[in-house]
Design a protein around this motif. Structure first.
Motif, PDB file in Angstrom:
ATOM      1  N   LYS A 108     -13.720  -7.022 -81.602  1.00  0.00           N
ATOM      2  CA  LYS A 108     -13.070  -8.171 -81.163  1.00  0.00           C
ATOM      3  C   LYS A 108     -14.441  -8.823 -82.504  1.00  0.00           C
ATOM      4  O   LYS A 108     -14.747  -9.920 -81.824  1.00  0.00           O
ATOM      5  CB  LYS A 108     -12.471  -9.186 -80.191  1.00  0.00           C
ATOM      6  N   LEU A 109     -13.457  -9.245 -83.732  1.00  0.00           N
ATOM      7  CA  LEU A 109     -14.848  -9.366 -84.072  1.00  0.00           C
ATOM      8  C   LEU A 109     -14.941 -11.003 -84.544  1.00  0.00           C
ATOM      9  O   LEU A 109     -15.636 -11.720 -85.130  1.00  0.00           O
ATOM     10  CB  LEU A 109     -14.875  -8.849 -85.810  1.00  0.00           C
ATOM     11  N   GLY A 110     -13.860 -11.798 -84.227  1.00  0.00           N
ATOM     12  CA  GLY A 110     -13.654 -12.712 -84.458  1.00  0.00           C
ATOM     13  C   GLY A 110     -12.445 -13.659 -82.980  1.00  0.00           C
ATOM     14  O   GLY A 110     -11.754 -12.933 -82.343  1.00  0.00           O
ATOM     15  N   HIS A 111     -12.542 -14.607 -83.501  1.00  0.00           N
ATOM     16  CA  HIS A 111     -11.522 -15.335 -81.919  1.00  0.00           C
ATOM     17  C   HIS A 111     -11.380 -16.838 -82.604  1.00  0.00           C
ATOM     18  O   HIS A 111     -12.457 -17.705 -82.562  1.00  0.00           O
ATOM     19  CB  HIS A 111     -11.459 -15.373 -80.577  1.00  0.00           C
ATOM     20  N   PRO A 114     -20.793  -5.573 -95.175  1.00  0.00           N
ATOM     21  CA  PRO A 114     -20.944  -6.053 -96.218  1.00  0.00           C
ATOM     22  C   PRO A 114     -20.383  -7.523 -96.352  1.00  0.00           C
ATOM     23  O   PRO A 114     -19.975  -7.750 -95.987  1.00  0.00           O
ATOM     24  CB  PRO A 114     -19.993  -4.876 -96.895  1.00  0.00           C
ATOM     25  N   THR A 115     -20.938  -8.233 -97.580  1.00  0.00           N
ATOM     26  CA  THR A 115     -20.136  -9.693 -97.289  1.00  0.00           C
ATOM     27  C   THR A 115     -18.960  -9.939 -97.133  1.00  0.00           C
ATOM     28  O   THR A 115     -18.243 -10.664 -96.353  1.00  0.00           O
ATOM     29  CB  THR A 115     -21.234 -10.521 -98.297  1.00  0.00           C
ATOM     30  N   HIS A 116     -18.326  -8.606 -98.348  1.00  0.00           N
ATOM     31  CA  HIS A 116     -16.320  -9.035 -98.574  1.00  0.00           C
ATOM     32  C   HIS A 116     -16.096  -8.867 -96.964  1.00  0.00           C
ATOM     33  O   HIS A 116     -14.986  -9.232 -96.884  1.00  0.00           O
ATOM     34  CB  HIS A 116     -15.987  -7.920 -99.469  1.00  0.00           C
ATOM     35  N   LEU A 117     -16.718  -7.792 -96.264  1.00  0.00           N
ATOM     36  CA  LEU A 117     -15.794  -7.515 -95.637  1.00  0.00           C
ATOM     37  C   LEU A 117     -15.805  -8.862 -93.998  1.00  0.00           C
ATOM     38  O   LEU A 117     -15.339  -9.366 -93.850  1.00  0.00           O
ATOM     39  CB  LEU A 117     -16.080  -5.796 -94.655  1.00  0.00           C
ATOM     40  N   ALA A 118     -17.487  -9.215 -94.157  1.00  0.00           N
ATOM     41  CA  ALA A 118     -17.660 -10.458 -93.193  1.00  0.00           C
ATOM     42  C   ALA A 118     -16.631 -11.890 -93.686  1.00  0.00           C
ATOM     43  O   ALA A 118     -16.189 -12.151 -92.370  1.00  0.00           O
ATOM     44  CB  ALA A 118     -19.177 -10.786 -93.311  1.00  0.00           C
ATOM     45  N   LYS A 119     -16.513 -11.919 -94.436  1.00  0.00           N
ATOM     46  CA  LYS A 119     -15.680 -12.765 -95.321  1.00  0.00           C
ATOM     47  C   LYS A 119     -14.560 -12.605 -94.610  1.00  0.00           C
ATOM     48  O   LYS A 119     -13.577 -13.620 -94.735  1.00  0.00           O
ATOM     49  CB  LYS A 119     -16.079 -13.388 -97.129  1.00  0.00           C
ATOM     50  N   PHE A 120     -13.619 -11.430 -94.374  1.00  0.00           N
ATOM     51  CA  PHE A 120     -13.039 -11.003 -94.288  1.00  0.00           C
ATOM     52  C   PHE A 120     -12.214 -11.521 -92.963  1.00  0.00           C
ATOM     53  O   PHE A 120     -11.300 -12.042 -92.841  1.00  0.00           O
ATOM     54  CB  PHE A 120     -12.069  -9.808 -94.462  1.00  0.00           C
ATOM     55  N   VAL A 121     -13.323 -11.676 -91.891  1.00  0.00           N
ATOM     56  CA  VAL A 121     -12.764 -11.189 -90.858  1.00  0.00           C
ATOM     57  C   VAL A 121     -12.883 -13.158 -91.076  1.00  0.00           C
ATOM     58  O   VAL A 121     -12.188 -13.798 -89.924  1.00  0.00           O
ATOM     59  CB  VAL A 121     -13.843 -10.922 -89.934  1.00  0.00           C
ATOM     60  N   ILE A 122     -13.992 -14.204 -91.354  1.00  0.00           N
ATOM     61  CA  ILE A 122     -13.876 -15.139 -91.010  1.00  0.00           C
ATOM     62  C   ILE A 122     -12.613 -15.920 -91.727  1.00  0.00           C
ATOM     63  O   ILE A 122     -11.270 -16.648 -90.982  1.00  0.00           O
ATOM     64  CB  ILE A 122     -14.897 -15.709 -92.149  1.00  0.00           C
ATOM     65  N   LEU A 123     -12.473 -15.525 -93.196  1.00  0.00           N
ATOM     66  CA  LEU A 123     -10.557 -15.682 -93.704  1.00  0.00           C
ATOM     67  C   LEU A 123      -8.788 -15.723 -92.539  1.00  0.00           C
ATOM     68  O   LEU A 123      -8.829 -16.592 -92.324  1.00  0.00           O
ATOM     69  CB  LEU A 123     -10.496 -15.094 -94.681  1.00  0.00           C
ATOM     70  N   HIS A 124      -9.348 -14.201 -91.852  1.00  0.00           N
ATOM     71  CA  HIS A 124      -8.141 -13.630 -90.574  1.00  0.00           C
ATOM     72  C   HIS A 124      -8.459 -14.911 -90.055  1.00  0.00           C
ATOM     73  O   HIS A 124      -7.252 -15.916 -89.501  1.00  0.00           O
ATOM     74  CB  HIS A 124      -9.064 -12.645 -90.000  1.00  0.00           C
ATOM     75  N   GLU A 125      -9.449 -15.534 -88.883  1.00  0.00           N
ATOM     76  CA  GLU A 125      -9.354 -16.530 -88.415  1.00  0.00           C
ATOM     77  C   GLU A 125      -9.278 -18.051 -88.368  1.00  0.00           C
ATOM     78  O   GLU A 125      -8.524 -19.056 -87.567  1.00  0.00           O
ATOM     79  CB  GLU A 125     -10.711 -16.925 -87.436  1.00  0.00           C
ATOM     80  N   LEU A 126      -9.474 -18.296 -89.960  1.00  0.00           N
ATOM     81  CA  LEU A 126      -8.880 -19.620 -90.408  1.00  0.00           C
ATOM     82  C   LEU A 126      -7.679 -19.508 -90.587  1.00  0.00           C
ATOM     83  O   LEU A 126      -6.775 -20.687 -90.452  1.00  0.00           O
ATOM     84  CB  LEU A 126     -10.403 -19.638 -92.152  1.00  0.00           C
ATOM     85  N   ALA A 127      -7.490 -18.639 -90.928  1.00  0.00           N
ATOM     86  CA  ALA A 127      -5.430 -18.489 -90.851  1.00  0.00           C
ATOM     87  C   ALA A 127      -4.992 -18.735 -89.950  1.00  0.00           C
ATOM     88  O   ALA A 127      -3.935 -19.631 -89.814  1.00  0.00           O
ATOM     89  CB  ALA A 127      -5.348 -17.202 -91.787  1.00  0.00           C
TER      90      ALA A 127
END
Length: 239
Positions: free
Chosen positions: A169-172, A189-202
């Motif tokens: 579970k990378l984000g919550h 990689p930055t783009h994948l870490a950013k994807f996880v962050i965007l998922h949680e922000l959504a």
């Protein structure tokens, strides 16, 4: 048919087999080692190009075939967020122990005693534990900083970002708008870490996984949500 070894920063030793008459590249992973079958006469720059072009594919092959235990090696370099790098090495001072820390501003290392066997499962566990501790050190700056920048980019602000340590579970995102991000994002990689962050922000807009949620996330990802999700699922973690 000829055979030689090529040393790659990410994959370590790659066994290169050349064969006359070959027109395509074939690849596989055997006992944790990447093997490439290439046309005879391929030069160094062409080989580097082939490896770089097939890097994502090779990661997927490794993820599928390396269901054996995780292994480290002396001299292995692990690239992390924001230009940080962790090098696996050897030390002479502390038998049966590993030492870890900073060697420079963005240079870190994990060093096990030279008498230890990298094929020993206990050594694997020891190194992995050290890598996770280093990730916690880096995450407070690198992950939080990336999360704050991403939040500003899309104009969505949580109540706060906090660091956790999950891998599955990378984000919550909580109902109160707090977003927890795993310290292990430093290994992405930055783009994948950013994807996880965007998922949680959504989730701040849609607290579910509805079609509206995915439509918003896809918008945040410039139409590449599915591609990024597939890449994340096949990512080969170094821990």
């Amino acid at each position: 048919m000829g055979q030689y070894r090529f040393i790659d920063k990410e994959f370590g030793n790659i066994i290169i087999s050349t064969r006359r008459g070959m027109k395509s590249i074939r690849s596989r992973v055997h006992n944790g080692i990447v093997e490439l079958h290439v046309p005879a006469g391929i030069n160094y720059s062409e080989l580097c190009k082939v490896i770089n072009e097939n890097r994502a594919k090779l990661r997927q092959i490794i993820a599928k075939n390396e269901k054996t235990k995780l292994r480290y090696r002396n001299g292995q370099e692990i690239e992390c967020l924001d230009g940080y790098k962790i090098t696996i090495g050897l030390q002479q001072r502390f038998p049966r122990k590993a030492v870890f820390g900073n060697d420079g501003e963005k240079e870190l290392s994990v060093k096990v005693h030279s008498g230890m066997d990298f094929n020993d499962e206990n050594v694997t566990v020891l190194i992995s534990r050290c890598l996770k501790l280093l990730a916690k050190r880096m995450a407070q700056q690198t992950v939080i900083e990336l999360a704050q920048m991403t939040s500003i980019e899309i104009g969505i602000k949580p109540t706060k970002f906090v660091i956790g340590n999950g891998l599955h579970k990378l984000g919550h995102c909580t109902p109160t708008g707090e977003i927890q991000l795993s310290s292990n994002l430093v290994f992405l990689p930055t783009h994948l870490a950013k994807f996880v962050i965007l998922h949680e922000l959504a989730h701040l807009t849609h607290f579910n996984h509805s079609s509206q949620f995915h439509a918003l996330l896809n918008q945040y990802c410039n139409g590449n949500e599915k591609g990024l999700d597939a890449e994340l699922k096949h990512f080969c973690w170094p821990i």
